[in-house]
Design a protein around this motif. Structure first.
Motif, PDB file in Angstrom:
ATOM      1  N   ILE A 240       0.834  -1.210   0.000  1.00  0.00           N
ATOM      2  CA  ILE A 240       0.000   0.000   0.000  1.00  0.00           C
ATOM      3  C   ILE A 240       0.869   1.261   0.000  1.00  0.00           C
ATOM      4  CG2 ILE A 240      -1.621   1.340   1.385  1.00  0.00           C
ATOM      5  CD1 ILE A 240      -2.860  -1.329   2.273  1.00  0.00           C
ATOM      6  N   LEU A 241       1.932   1.241   0.822  1.00  0.00           N
ATOM      7  CA  LEU A 241       2.813   2.410   0.872  1.00  0.00           C
ATOM      8  C   LEU A 241       3.486   2.645  -0.476  1.00  0.00           C
ATOM      9  CD1 LEU A 241       4.496   1.969   4.378  1.00  0.00           C
ATOM     10  CD2 LEU A 241       2.756   3.646   3.713  1.00  0.00           C
ATOM     11  N   PHE A 242       3.964   1.563  -1.099  1.00  0.00           N
ATOM     12  CA  PHE A 242       4.636   1.700  -2.396  1.00  0.00           C
ATOM     13  C   PHE A 242       3.658   2.180  -3.464  1.00  0.00           C
ATOM     14  CE2 PHE A 242       6.113   0.049  -6.486  1.00  0.00           C
ATOM     15  CZ  PHE A 242       7.374   0.608  -6.527  1.00  0.00           C
ATOM     16  N   SER A 243       2.440   1.622  -3.471  1.00  0.00           N
ATOM     17  CA  SER A 243       1.440   2.040  -4.453  1.00  0.00           C
ATOM     18  C   SER A 243       1.049   3.501  -4.254  1.00  0.00           C
ATOM     19  CB  SER A 243       0.200   1.150  -4.358  1.00  0.00           C
ATOM     20  OG  SER A 243       0.502  -0.178  -4.686  1.00  0.00           O
ATOM     21  N   SER A 244       0.926   3.904  -2.985  1.00  0.00           N
ATOM     22  CA  SER A 244       0.573   5.295  -2.698  1.00  0.00           C
ATOM     23  C   SER A 244       1.672   6.240  -3.179  1.00  0.00           C
ATOM     24  CB  SER A 244       0.346   5.485  -1.197  1.00  0.00           C
ATOM     25  OG  SER A 244      -0.690   4.654  -0.730  1.00  0.00           O
ATOM     26  N   LEU A 245       2.927   5.866  -2.899  1.00  0.00           N
ATOM     27  CA  LEU A 245       4.041   6.695  -3.342  1.00  0.00           C
ATOM     28  C   LEU A 245       4.106   6.757  -4.862  1.00  0.00           C
ATOM     29  CD1 LEU A 245       6.608   8.333  -2.763  1.00  0.00           C
ATOM     30  CD2 LEU A 245       7.878   6.152  -2.692  1.00  0.00           C
ATOM     31  N   GLY A 246       3.969   5.607  -5.508  1.00  0.00           N
ATOM     32  CA  GLY A 246       4.006   5.575  -6.969  1.00  0.00           C
ATOM     33  C   GLY A 246       2.878   6.383  -7.586  1.00  0.00           C
ATOM     34  N   ALA A 247       1.671   6.268  -6.994  1.00  0.00           N
ATOM     35  CA  ALA A 247       0.529   7.029  -7.508  1.00  0.00           C
ATOM     36  C   ALA A 247       0.766   8.526  -7.355  1.00  0.00           C
ATOM     37  CB  ALA A 247      -0.743   6.610  -6.770  1.00  0.00           C
ATOM     38  N   TRP A 248       1.337   8.932  -6.222  1.00  0.00           N
ATOM     39  CA  TRP A 248       1.606  10.352  -6.000  1.00  0.00           C
ATOM     40  C   TRP A 248       2.667  10.873  -6.960  1.00  0.00           C
ATOM     41  CZ3 TRP A 248       6.054  12.905  -4.069  1.00  0.00           C
ATOM     42  CH2 TRP A 248       5.860  14.264  -3.799  1.00  0.00           C
ATOM     43  N   LEU A 249       3.733  10.098  -7.164  1.00  0.00           N
ATOM     44  CA  LEU A 249       4.788  10.521  -8.088  1.00  0.00           C
ATOM     45  C   LEU A 249       4.260  10.609  -9.518  1.00  0.00           C
ATOM     46  CD1 LEU A 249       7.798   8.415  -6.719  1.00  0.00           C
ATOM     47  CD2 LEU A 249       7.456  10.888  -6.517  1.00  0.00           C
ATOM     48  N   LEU A 250       3.446   9.629  -9.909  1.00  0.00           N
ATOM     49  CA  LEU A 250       2.895   9.629 -11.258  1.00  0.00           C
ATOM     50  C   LEU A 250       1.975  10.833 -11.468  1.00  0.00           C
ATOM     51  CD1 LEU A 250       2.434   8.268 -14.010  1.00  0.00           C
ATOM     52  CD2 LEU A 250       0.629   6.902 -12.941  1.00  0.00           C
ATOM     53  N   SER A 251       1.094  11.092 -10.501  1.00  0.00           N
ATOM     54  CA  SER A 251       0.173  12.222 -10.644  1.00  0.00           C
ATOM     55  C   SER A 251       0.922  13.550 -10.653  1.00  0.00           C
ATOM     56  CB  SER A 251      -0.867  12.209  -9.520  1.00  0.00           C
ATOM     57  OG  SER A 251      -0.248  12.417  -8.257  1.00  0.00           O
ATOM     58  N   ARG A 252       1.999  13.628  -9.865  1.00  0.00           N
ATOM     59  CA  ARG A 252       2.772  14.869  -9.845  1.00  0.00           C
ATOM     60  C   ARG A 252       3.476  15.105 -11.178  1.00  0.00           C
ATOM     61  NH1 ARG A 252       7.956  16.037  -5.995  1.00  0.00           N
ATOM     62  NH2 ARG A 252       8.787  14.443  -7.389  1.00  0.00           N
ATOM     63  N   SER A 253       3.998  14.024 -11.783  1.00  0.00           N
ATOM     64  CA  SER A 253       4.687  14.174 -13.068  1.00  0.00           C
ATOM     65  C   SER A 253       3.746  14.623 -14.170  1.00  0.00           C
ATOM     66  CB  SER A 253       5.358  12.850 -13.470  1.00  0.00           C
ATOM     67  OG  SER A 253       4.387  11.879 -13.823  1.00  0.00           O
ATOM     68  N   VAL A 254       2.441  14.359 -13.996  1.00  0.00           N
ATOM     69  CA  VAL A 254       1.450  14.807 -14.978  1.00  0.00           C
ATOM     70  C   VAL A 254       0.916  16.184 -14.600  1.00  0.00           C
ATOM     71  CG1 VAL A 254      -0.820  14.301 -15.969  1.00  0.00           C
ATOM     72  CG2 VAL A 254       0.810  12.450 -15.589  1.00  0.00           C
ATOM     73  N   ARG A 255       0.736  16.396 -13.305  1.00  0.00           N
ATOM     74  CA  ARG A 255       0.137  17.641 -12.850  1.00  0.00           C
ATOM     75  C   ARG A 255       1.055  18.836 -13.068  1.00  0.00           C
ATOM     76  NH1 ARG A 255      -3.792  20.615 -13.101  1.00  0.00           N
ATOM     77  NH2 ARG A 255      -3.975  22.201 -11.489  1.00  0.00           N
ATOM     78  N   GLN A 256       2.356  18.658 -12.936  1.00  0.00           N
ATOM     79  CA  GLN A 256       3.284  19.780 -13.071  1.00  0.00           C
ATOM     80  C   GLN A 256       3.227  20.432 -14.453  1.00  0.00           C
ATOM     81  OE1 GLN A 256       7.109  18.305 -11.771  1.00  0.00           O
ATOM     82  NE2 GLN A 256       6.832  19.121  -9.702  1.00  0.00           N
ATOM     83  N   PRO A 257       3.360  19.672 -15.551  1.00  0.00           N
ATOM     84  CA  PRO A 257       3.269  20.331 -16.866  1.00  0.00           C
ATOM     85  C   PRO A 257       1.887  20.915 -17.139  1.00  0.00           C
ATOM     86  CG  PRO A 257       3.407  17.937 -17.100  1.00  0.00           C
ATOM     87  CD  PRO A 257       3.715  18.253 -15.678  1.00  0.00           C
ATOM     88  N   ILE A 258       0.836  20.249 -16.620  1.00  0.00           N
ATOM     89  CA  ILE A 258      -0.509  20.805 -16.809  1.00  0.00           C
ATOM     90  C   ILE A 258      -0.637  22.130 -16.063  1.00  0.00           C
ATOM     91  CG2 ILE A 258      -2.950  20.450 -16.284  1.00  0.00           C
ATOM     92  CD1 ILE A 258      -2.566  17.504 -16.803  1.00  0.00           C
TER      93      ILE A 258
END
Length: 510
Positions: A240-258
């Motif tokens: 759960i911790l790894f999935s949460s971290l991965g989900a946050w990193l993935l969303s941040r990598s998309v959210r920043q350019p947007i």
């Protein structure tokens, strides 16, 4: 209704696809292991599942009917209102999120609650024989299956609504000439979508594996089952911790350019065409940012060309007006230059200076409506002729009102109409006084008077600059706004005090 029926068929197809993928593919391991459990009363359990299935379908159909009611109502009306179209458009956009709520709500609870209650009842009367904790395992499996079903349903519905959205938008355009859209409204943020999707994809298979293993160990009677949940819990926590971290990193990598593009778009909306989005990305966002920057650069170049053309347009109008009288040739251009001198001294911004320049260039446009015998008269005007001249500010306003687009000319009207108002209220055409006179009119009044006094006329020569400046200074607070008049006077004397200054050059250097 044809498009609506086609849309419903797509939703039903997607529902079946999501159910098959979630139940058969993901729940297959659990179901195959569960069939080997020492359970008595399978026939009764099938009755439980059948009744629960009917309950689930009833609740889900009622919920779905309520969710699509605004959309269905649009197609039932012969002449829907624009509000009907807009409400249906927004509701269609909400359907993917509503499908998740429907599956995790009526779908899951409509199946699980009756199944649990009936199973407990049948266990109590002896029709079903199984340990109570199996019900907890089954309920956990149902939540996981429903979660994966909801994830699949969301993205399938998101694609299914596209044709219907296009149809509804075209209906608004066809019926009312209005292109219906969300206009920037966000139904589901990209960050939330990516975080929940990535978290679900990372954790659900892990939960399924842990659950299936629990059932398998129960079937085989393995001694490992005693310590199973100790290490299984550890695996789940880390997963759960790894999935949460991965989900946050993935969303941040998309959210920043947007977010970068959104910030640049907001700047463009405020009129800043010099802004550029930062190109810091190596994926498809690099292409998107480059396209945005090229677009803004093109808009900026086009704006500069348009501004040059517009300035030429105003200057040409002013020159055409001045050409009627050889003695006042260049008057409008000089008044514009003097006005800008005052405007800069008063600290006006770029946009106000632009409006001031255009207003000053066209301040006498109303003289087009004054006949030549009056406008070009060599001697002094009679009272009747002067009354005709006094009409030119209001006439100029009316002329500019006829120019399209109206909103482009509207900011120029106050300055054109009020440039002959006096600060003491004795001017024309409205007899305004003090700060009731529009700001641009008060500035142009000073510039116009100075050029009129220093320009040659058939019946008199222009007065010296020093004398005109003295008259301006004496008229502060009566004929002219004292603040703007003083700025002009100060500018003159600053020029005069320069080494080797030539006051006659003041007009050329203004």
């Amino acid at each position: 209704m044809t498009e609506y029926r086609r849309f419903l068929r797509r939703l039903v197809r997607n529902y079946i696809i999501g159910s098959v993928l979630a139940v058969l593919c993901l729940g297959g391991a659990v179901m195959s292991s569960a069939l080997k459990l020492p359970i008595g009363g399978f026939s009764s359990l099938f009755v439980v599942l059948f009744i629960s299935f009917l309950s689930m379908m009833s609740m889900e159909l009622l919920t779905f009917a309520r969710q699509v009611r605004p959309i269905r109502g649009l197609f039932l009306k012969e002449k829907p209102t624009i509000d009907d179209i807009r409400n249906a458009y927004v509701q269609i956009h909400r359907l993917p999120s509503l499908s998740v709520l429907r599956i995790m709500g009526p779908h899951l609870l409509g199946l699980s609650v009756p199944a649990i209650l009936l199973t407990l009842l049948f266990m109590h009367i002896g029709w079903v024989d199984l340990p109570v904790y199996y019900i907890g395992i089954a309920a956990s499996g149902a939540v996981l299956v429903a979660g994966m079903h909801a994830l699949i349903e969301y993205f399938l519905t998101d694609q299914a609504i596209r044709p219907l959205l296009k149809y509804v938008s075209e209906t608004g355009e066809r019926e009312y000439g209005i292109s219906v859209s969300l206009d920037g409204r966000v139904i589901v943020s990209t960050q939330r979508k990516f975080q929940l999707s990535a978290f679900s994809i990372g954790t659900f298979p892990l939960f399924f594996f842990v659950l299936a293993t629990q059932i398998r160990l129960s079937v085989t009677g393995s001694p490992l089952i005693e310590d199973y949940w100790q290490w299984a819990s550890l695996i789940l926590v880390f997963g759960i911790l790894f999935s949460s971290l991965g989900a946050w990193l993935l969303s941040r990598s998309v959210r920043q350019p947007i977010g970068n593009l959104e910030k640049a778009l907001r700047a463009v909306q405020t009129g800043d065409l010099e802004v550029r989005a930062s190109d810091l990305y190596s994926d498809e966002f690099s292409r998107l940012v480059a396209g945005f920057n090229h677009m803004v650069q093109g808009l900026s170049q086009r704006q500069r060309v348009n501004e040059q053309l517009l300035q030429s347009y105003f200057s040409t109008l002013a020159a055409a007006l001045d050409a009627r009288d050889t003695y006042t040739a260049g008057h409008s251009q000089r008044v514009a230059e003097y006005s800008l001198l005052i405007g800069r001294g008063a600290g006006l911004g770029r946009e106000e200076l632009d409006l001031l320049n255009k207003s000053a260039l066209l301040h006498d446009i109303g003289k087009i409506g004054v006949r030549d015998s009056v406008l070009l008269k060599d001697g002094r005007l009679t009272d009747e002729e002067f009354e005709q001249i006094k009409k030119h500010p209001a006439l100029g306003e009316e002329i500019l009102k006829q120019i399209e687009p109206v909103e482009m000319m509207a900011p120029l009207l106050p300055g054109v109409r009020s440039h002959h108002e006096r600060y003491d209220g004795r001017g024309y055409p409205d007899g305004l006084a003090g700060t009731d006179i529009p700001k641009l009119g008060r500035i142009i009044a000073v510039a116009d008077a100075f050029d009129a006094m220093t320009s040659d006329r058939p019946y008199r020569s222009g007065m010296p600059l020093e004398k005109a400046i003295s008259i301006i200074s004496e008229g502060k607070g009566t004929q002219w706004d004292p603040y703007y008049a003083q700025i002009f006077v100060d500018a003159f004397y600053q020029e005069k005090e320069k080494p080797q200054a030539n006051t006659e050059q003041f007009r050329a250097e203004a």
